[in-house]
Design an enzyme around this catalytic site. Structure first.
Site, mmCIF file in Angstrom:
data_model
loop_
_atom_site.group_PDB
_atom_site.id
_atom_site.type_symbol
_atom_site.label_atom_id
_atom_site.label_comp_id
_atom_site.label_asym_id
_atom_site.label_seq_id
_atom_site.Cartn_x
_atom_site.Cartn_y
_atom_site.Cartn_z
ATOM 1 N N HIS A 7 23.704 -19.596 -50.284
ATOM 2 C CA HIS A 7 23.277 -18.973 -49.037
ATOM 3 C C HIS A 7 23.043 -17.476 -49.217
ATOM 4 O O HIS A 7 23.409 -16.901 -50.241
ATOM 5 C CB HIS A 7 24.340 -19.192 -47.943
ATOM 6 N N ASP B 136 28.546 -19.695 -57.700
ATOM 7 C CA ASP B 136 29.409 -19.941 -56.545
ATOM 8 C C ASP B 136 28.918 -21.144 -55.738
ATOM 9 O O ASP B 136 27.732 -21.277 -55.458
ATOM 10 C CB ASP B 136 29.425 -18.689 -55.656
ATOM 11 N N GLU C 163 31.563 -23.014 -60.202
ATOM 12 C CA GLU C 163 32.676 -23.073 -59.256
ATOM 13 C C GLU C 163 32.610 -24.411 -58.529
ATOM 14 O O GLU C 163 31.825 -24.605 -57.603
ATOM 15 C CB GLU C 163 32.603 -21.922 -58.247
ATOM 16 N N ASP D 21 41.261 -16.594 -54.024
ATOM 17 C CA ASP D 21 41.178 -17.574 -52.940
ATOM 18 C C ASP D 21 42.545 -18.155 -52.612
ATOM 19 O O ASP D 21 43.552 -17.867 -53.255
ATOM 20 C CB ASP D 21 40.197 -18.681 -53.326
ATOM 21 N N ARG E 83 43.956 -14.401 -46.641
ATOM 22 C CA ARG E 83 43.755 -14.279 -48.082
ATOM 23 C C ARG E 83 43.888 -12.828 -48.548
ATOM 24 O O ARG E 83 44.138 -12.578 -49.723
ATOM 25 C CB ARG E 83 42.388 -14.848 -48.484
#
Length: 608
Positions: free
Chosen positions: A157, A256, A298, A366, A489
């Site tokens: 994205h 990613d 990933e 993460d 996080r």
């Protein structure tokens, strides 16, 4: 190097690349345009990078060395900006680091960036971190010191602030076609019936309605618009963006969220065959333009869905993948004090081809998701998935009686009982709760080093999370920052504790014990052939449910690694005779049928 190098590499891959491209897009003219883009990117690649390409092409196993040690860090938290990181390279080399993963640093809108994963410009660095010239200068400095630089490439994205998104919002058909736009909710609602939600609590649904009434696909967050890879212009331009970064000196591209990049209505839009076609083409692209560059996939899924992203020997895809499930299972094993599930999983991992190279880690930027093998846990121990997740989260947040861990929940959904976990390695191991208690502190340090020894014992590339080498604790101040307090996080994304790092050379301090203990383990690993990536590895019976036994063999050398995940002393019984020496403590054993391990302790035992 003459253009013949490009032509030679292209010729090796041309037939397969054209076949895959045209099967996917059925457009030979677009394929010709794609090849011209590759040639231009190669022409722009500077001589030092071409020289490195040639060296690595001649040594294809360069990234499988056992002395490779990674670290991941946030530029701002570690050193303020890119120039600051360059100034701190001496410290990183002191840590033994020769693989440096910089967390997302490309331009993204403040407050709507998802930690930098909503990119508004793939060719600009965030102004507060520096410039693209600063990134290239850091790449040059790393290359001179033998450090490979890794950067995230957000494929799925763009930010809603990206130029393409702005033009799409303005109604330009060419750019609307780069995303998934709909005039009403009719089709999106049908798609959502089969597509799982990524963040059901913080960002429910997979689509967002814009102010003009149109609906756009946003699988992650409303400000992250999913790209449409069915459009060849998207694949061409995103590939060009990837190569632009490699030409700045990036050695490893982290792809990613790659399982999500191809969408088909009526499916879960995950791991579709076309994803592997795109991954295979990207692998060929790098081998043509920049063969010294690695692709890191990933894929945060169970092993059965992870392994296919390696491809196969004849048609490889990613060079490396994350060993995600082992990481989560490691923390489960610590809380459960039982190594049965980890043993079962490692038997699977050890059975994979030795060509498959994993990145192993304990913590990262993460959260920890509890994607465990619950059917097996239920069958073996009668565990209920929701109840067990609650136990794990209670244990690691210190709510369980006697737990030394201090963590924070992320995306807590009380209805589903499916919260994830955040926290630094040190705090999860008990260093935060042990403050002021010397006995508890020693116990926490031992646990921390044992978990790192376990990570270093696995085949692949070990990656440390910045700050773990000096026992960085949770940063609870994130709750006071309006831009961070909604995302727990940030508890493990705090500023690097340079004041604590000053104590790393003092063996009487917590920081010194961790730093020097970890360096000792890393040096042993780098010097011992049994830790080679292609060594024979298998899980052994340990004689104790809380002990994991791993045997590594290289030629006539044998190393037996024992890890006690329980909070009590344990006696391991491995079927071995003869003399063994502990590589860390020097203790000698005659046979391994009664090896005593300290609570949360370990032994690396080399056959003499």
């Amino acid at each position: 190097m003459s253009a013949s190098a490009f032509d030679r590499r292209l010729a090796r891959h041309f037939d397969e690349l054209k076949w895959l491209y045209c099967e996917l897009y059925r457009d030979e003219a677009a394929f010709g345009d794609f090849l011209e883009m590759l040639r231009l990117c190669w022409a722009e690649r500077k001589e030092p990078l071409r020289d490195q390409d040639a060296r690595r092409e001649a040594d294809p196993d360069w990234y499988r060395r056992r002395d490779l040690l990674g670290m991941m860090l946030y530029v701002s938290a570690f050193a303020g900006n890119l120039k600051g990181v360059e100034e701190k390279l001496d410290y990183l080399r002191e840590c033994g680091v020769n693989y440096l993963h910089l967390m997302p640093l490309l331009e993204s809108p403040r407050g709507r960036s998802d930690g930098g994963y909503a990119v508004s410009d793939f060719r600009k660095v965030r102004p507060d971190l520096g410039t693209m010239e600063d990134l290239e200068a850091l790449g040059d400095a790393c290359r001179r010191r033998g450090v490979s630089l890794c950067l995230d490439f957000v494929m799925n994205h763009t930010s809603e602030d990206h130029a393409w998104a702005k033009r799409a919002r303005a109604g330009e058909a060419e750019y609307r076609d780069r995303y998934f736009f709909y005039d009403s909710w009719d089709i999106p609602r049908e798609i959502e019936k089969t597509v799982p939600q990524v963040f059901p609590t913080t960002a429910p649904g997979s689509f967002t309605e814009l102010s003009d009434g149109s609906v756009v696909m946003t699988n992650f967050y409303p400000y992250q618009w999913d790209l449409n890879y069915q459009n060849p212009a998207v694949f061409r331009d995103m590939t060009e963006n990837l190569l632009y970064l490699t030409n700045r000196g990036i050695d490893v591209i982290r792809l990613d969220a790659i399982p999500y990049i191809w969408k088909e209505p009526g499916t879960d839009c995950r791991n579709l065959p076309q994803v592997h076609t795109l991954a295979r083409m990207l692998r060929m692209v790098t081998e043509i333009v920049c063969p010294g560059v690695l692709l890191l996939g990933e894929v945060v899924m169970e092993p059965a869905k992870v392994a296919p992203y390696f491809g196969n020997r004849e048609k490889p895809e990613c060079h490396m993948l994350y060993n995600v499930t082992t990481m989560a299972t490691t923390w489960h094993t610590l809380a459960a004090g039982d190594a049965s599930l980890l043993k079962r999983q490692m038997e699977t991992v050890c059975g994979l081809p030795k060509d498959f190279l994993f990145l192993n880690y304990l913590r990262c930027h993460d959260d920890i998701g509890w994607g465990l093998d619950y059917p097996w846990l239920g069958q073996r121990f009668g565990l209920n998935e929701v109840a067990h997740k609650k136990y794990l989260n209670d244990w690691f947040t210190g709510r369980w009686p006697g737990s030394p861990s201090r963590g924070e929940l992320y995306n807590d959904d009380p209805r589903l009982g499916d919260a994830r976990l955040c926290g630094t390695t040190a705090s999860l191991c008990g260093l935060e709760a042990a403050e002021g208690d010397p006995a508890l502190l020693e116990r926490a340090i031992a646990c921390d080093l044992t978990l790192h020894a376990w990570m270093l014992s696995q085949s692949g590339i070990p990656v440390i999370y910045s700050g773990d080498e000096v026992g960085r604790l949770n940063d609870w101040s994130y709750r006071e920052d309006p831009d961070k307090r909604e995302d727990s996080r940030y508890i493990h994304r705090g500023d690097f504790p340079w004041d604590l790092a000053e104590r790393r050379k003092d063996p009487d301090t917590c920081q010194g014990k961790l730093f020097q203990g970890l360096r000792r383990l890393e040096e042993i690993r780098a010097g011992e052939p049994c830790f080679d990536a292609r060594a024979e590895v298998r899980v052994e019976e340990s004689g104790s449910p809380q002990v994991l036994a791993l045997c590594r063999r290289s030629g006539d050398r044998e190393l037996v690694c024992l890890f006690n995940f329980g909070g009590d002393f344990a006696h391991a019984c491995v079927d071995r005779d003869g003399g063994y020496r502990d590589l860390v403590y020097g203790t000698r054993w005659n046979g391994l049928r009664n090896v005593e391990l300290w609570p949360n302790g370990f032994s690396w035992l080399l056959r003499e």
